[in-house]
Write an enzyme that holds these catalytic residues in place. Sequence first.
Site, PDB file in Angstrom:
ATOM      1  N   LEU A 538       0.817  -1.216   0.000  1.00  0.00           N
ATOM      2  CA  LEU A 538       0.000   0.000   0.000  1.00  0.00           C
ATOM      3  C   LEU A 538       0.847   1.260   0.000  1.00  0.00           C
ATOM      4  O   LEU A 538       0.414   2.308  -0.464  1.00  0.00           O
ATOM      5  CB  LEU A 538      -0.920   0.009   1.224  1.00  0.00           C
ATOM      6  CG  LEU A 538      -1.954  -1.111   1.306  1.00  0.00           C
ATOM      7  CD1 LEU A 538      -2.679  -1.056   2.643  1.00  0.00           C
ATOM      8  CD2 LEU A 538      -2.944  -1.018   0.161  1.00  0.00           C
ATOM      9  N   GLY A 539       2.033   1.181   0.572  1.00  0.00           N
ATOM     10  CA  GLY A 539       2.878   2.359   0.664  1.00  0.00           C
ATOM     11  C   GLY A 539       4.086   2.085   1.522  1.00  0.00           C
ATOM     12  O   GLY A 539       4.248   1.010   2.101  1.00  0.00           O
ATOM     13  N   LYS A 560       1.711  -3.424   8.855  1.00  0.00           N
ATOM     14  CA  LYS A 560       2.929  -2.619   8.840  1.00  0.00           C
ATOM     15  C   LYS A 560       4.105  -3.517   9.224  1.00  0.00           C
ATOM     16  O   LYS A 560       4.112  -4.126  10.292  1.00  0.00           O
ATOM     17  CB  LYS A 560       2.832  -1.441   9.807  1.00  0.00           C
ATOM     18  CG  LYS A 560       4.086  -0.561   9.795  1.00  0.00           C
ATOM     19  CD  LYS A 560       4.062   0.480  10.900  1.00  0.00           C
ATOM     20  CE  LYS A 560       3.056   1.560  10.622  1.00  0.00           C
ATOM     21  NZ  LYS A 560       3.146   2.664  11.616  1.00  0.00           N
ATOM     22  N   ASP A 657       2.447  13.731  16.170  1.00  0.00           N
ATOM     23  CA  ASP A 657       2.704  13.636  14.730  1.00  0.00           C
ATOM     24  C   ASP A 657       1.400  13.697  13.940  1.00  0.00           C
ATOM     25  O   ASP A 657       1.198  12.950  12.982  1.00  0.00           O
ATOM     26  CB  ASP A 657       3.461  12.350  14.406  1.00  0.00           C
ATOM     27  CG  ASP A 657       4.124  12.399  13.022  1.00  0.00           C
ATOM     28  OD1 ASP A 657       4.327  13.522  12.512  1.00  0.00           O
ATOM     29  OD2 ASP A 657       4.431  11.334  12.467  1.00  0.00           O
TER      30      ASP A 657
END
EC number: 2.7.11.1
Length: 852
Positions: A538-539, A560, A657
């Site tokens: 996905l990225g 992840k 963040d």
Amino acid sequence: MILSVFFYMFLLHIRRLDCFVAVQDSKTLFKGSTLINDSHGETLVSAGQRFELGFFTPNGSSDERRYLGIWFYNLHPLTVVWVANRESPVLDRSCIFTISKDGNLEVIDSKGRVYWDTGVKPSSVSAERMVKLMDNGNLVLISDGNEANVVWQSFQNPTDTFLPGMRMDENMTLSSWRSFNDPSHGNFTFQMDQEEDKQFIIWKRSMRYWKSGISGKFIGSDEMPYAISYFLSNFTETVTVHNASVPPLFTSLYTNTRFTMSSSGQAQYFRLDGERFWAQIWAEPRDECSVYNACGNFGSCNSKNEEMCKCLPGFRPNFLEKWVKGDFSGGCSRESRICGKDGVVVGDMFLNLSVVEVGSPDSQFDAHNEKECRAECLNNCQCQAYSYEEVDILQSNTKCWIWLEDLNNLKEGYLGSRNVFIRVAVPDIGSHVERGRGRYGEAKTPVVLIIVVTFTSAAILVVLSSTASYVFLQRRKVNKELGSIPRGVHLCDSERHIKELIESGRFKQDDSQGIDVPSFELETILYATSNFSNANKLGQGGFGPVYKGMFPGDQEIAVKRLSRCSGQGLEEFKNEVVLIAKLQHRNLVRLLGYCVAGEEKLLLYEYMPHKSLDFFIFDRKLCQRLDWKMRCNIILGIARGLLYLHQDSRLRIIHRDLKTSNILLDEEMNPKISDFGLARIFGGSETSANTNRVVGTYGYMSPEYALEGLFSFKSDVFSFGVVVIETISGKRNTGFHEPEKSLSLLGHAWDLWKAERGIELLDQALQESCETEGFLKCLNVGLLCVQEDPNDRPTMSNVVFMLGSSEAATLPTPKQPAFVLRRCPSSSKASSSTKPETCSENELTITLEDGR
């Protein structure tokens, strides 16, 4: 006799002539008037032409059955929402709907036989009654022409459908049709649970078929969605989700919706899509395992397995012959007693079972630790199982749940599971571990053995030997799996070290309890992601790549995978596993689990199909998909998520963040705050802290944090303000918007605000859908959040209040924001390939992550 029949038919004909003009395309029927089923198809139509009442034959059947019903006007195929004579159809075409002499509504045939009536108290001679079809689909019988004097209404006498404006209470039931073309009472009934507040039940005849769950109870994956609970309450009840009060929704969203108890046994919620087709939004039970207690007591259900039902380890089917044939309703019972003679406690053990649904516990109490909870169960021969959870870590509040009765409605699954410790006799443990796939559909499931030190040394040796063999085989299996993974990068920490990192330190958790999200086998994740195929990527985030995965049953996940050795990466892994596991909010991304196997460290999240906010607002084409209303909902959702982190969650957390690429969007474009790797926990009265290691994303960091390392809740408020201004303008803060002035987006917005030209900042894609007042309110709030002095910035509770305010004029006036120059004056010798110099000499560690 013939004369009397002729006279009766003549009267009917006269009545028809008298009322024809009043009935056809009318919303009202007066006493003495009739609605006749014939070739003309007389009907009552509501004033706004939304609903229609008349006679129909179910689903185009060719027989002579005729029913009086209400359906959506001018919608094909016919969508019937109410039937009067559902048990007594008129078997010829000569059927009549009228108000009788005693003031009741009646369905009769040409011979005067009554097939249905309202059965209300007869009216007095002076009281005139009329029937009216309302625009919400309610058929009302009114006295004396006053709509406040309702004698009878269809909303209090529903059939199988619930419409906006109705209210589900303990006296209301929805009864399914018998079949697709038979509106008589079917096998299924939907109603409120008479025993538990705000829960709902589907009955199959006299047997409980499905039961909703309520957020905040122990566990239940069949939770009734808030939007539907709110709908069934007629928009009056305050609904809580994860113990938090949810604000009311706009009732206008429900205009073209309906809730139906279908003949197949499903409760279904529909919304009219484009005024032509019904889109099913929600339905339960959604599969065989969603049926209440599908596998009987002590039987566990998983519809993705080859064998749907299995008895828990240490249990066997009560009726083996029926079980083998697929009838699991008889459930299971223990192979051995859990207590000795005269109730003496012997060497019992507990099996850790991950479940997504289980019947309600019989008792609960506050326990100091899991050991105390386990002892409470062990010392009671009636105790069948227990579960333990730390509810509030900072205040050391813990919960212990105890089951004294047989466990029912057990369902296993991958997502949203909780640990329930099943009490099992020692002799049954060994047989379960050794036999692998059991006689009664028992799959190979890793079993955690909680050994109670009351049994004999011989039993200890037997159990430890079995356990050691099992662990050895599992490790060999994992090593084999790791051999198939490309070793392009080597991670620096061992499995043991990272597990100690997860379960240590700041939370002061009992090591045996661990964390609140399940640990997955590497084999499961490899299968789900096709061995981390590039096609599923996905990225690439700052801490590693993110892959799309698919669990059985088409359950989509995002995985992840931690990249090479990085102090930030390891810190993020620890934070996301032990911190997000404690957070539950509709505007926070949900961590589904983790995996630590050898050098592999993986995090599993719910999958967000629409990627991140920046993917839309900064793209010239995709930005068209986010109109003003959607952007307002996104901004408010982010604000609520931050408020939960800062104030309402069990931990007080600073995200550190927050940015548009960390705002993920679900299927309905609801925002979810993600990436908690840099988050920090604040306890007690702590409100700020200092760090020598500044981490974050350029353009979103507050000046006091970027330049001095000082961070607080107001640091998140600053980041939120940047996100708001980017969202409403469609421009990045890190781009040049006034090159001649070298201003950031914040500076540009401030100049326009001072000049009372703030509307010029509006994203061009919002020209048609945006209201000036609403835009200026959001801009005002955004500028308040990015003020230079942290003390001037509002809290997130104030932000949520201001965003919900209807008047922008009442908001405070913002002060000058913190301007951040993007680059120093370029040297004349700089080439086009030279990187821009930053004006600050402070060293910043910056994370640049792609949205999933």
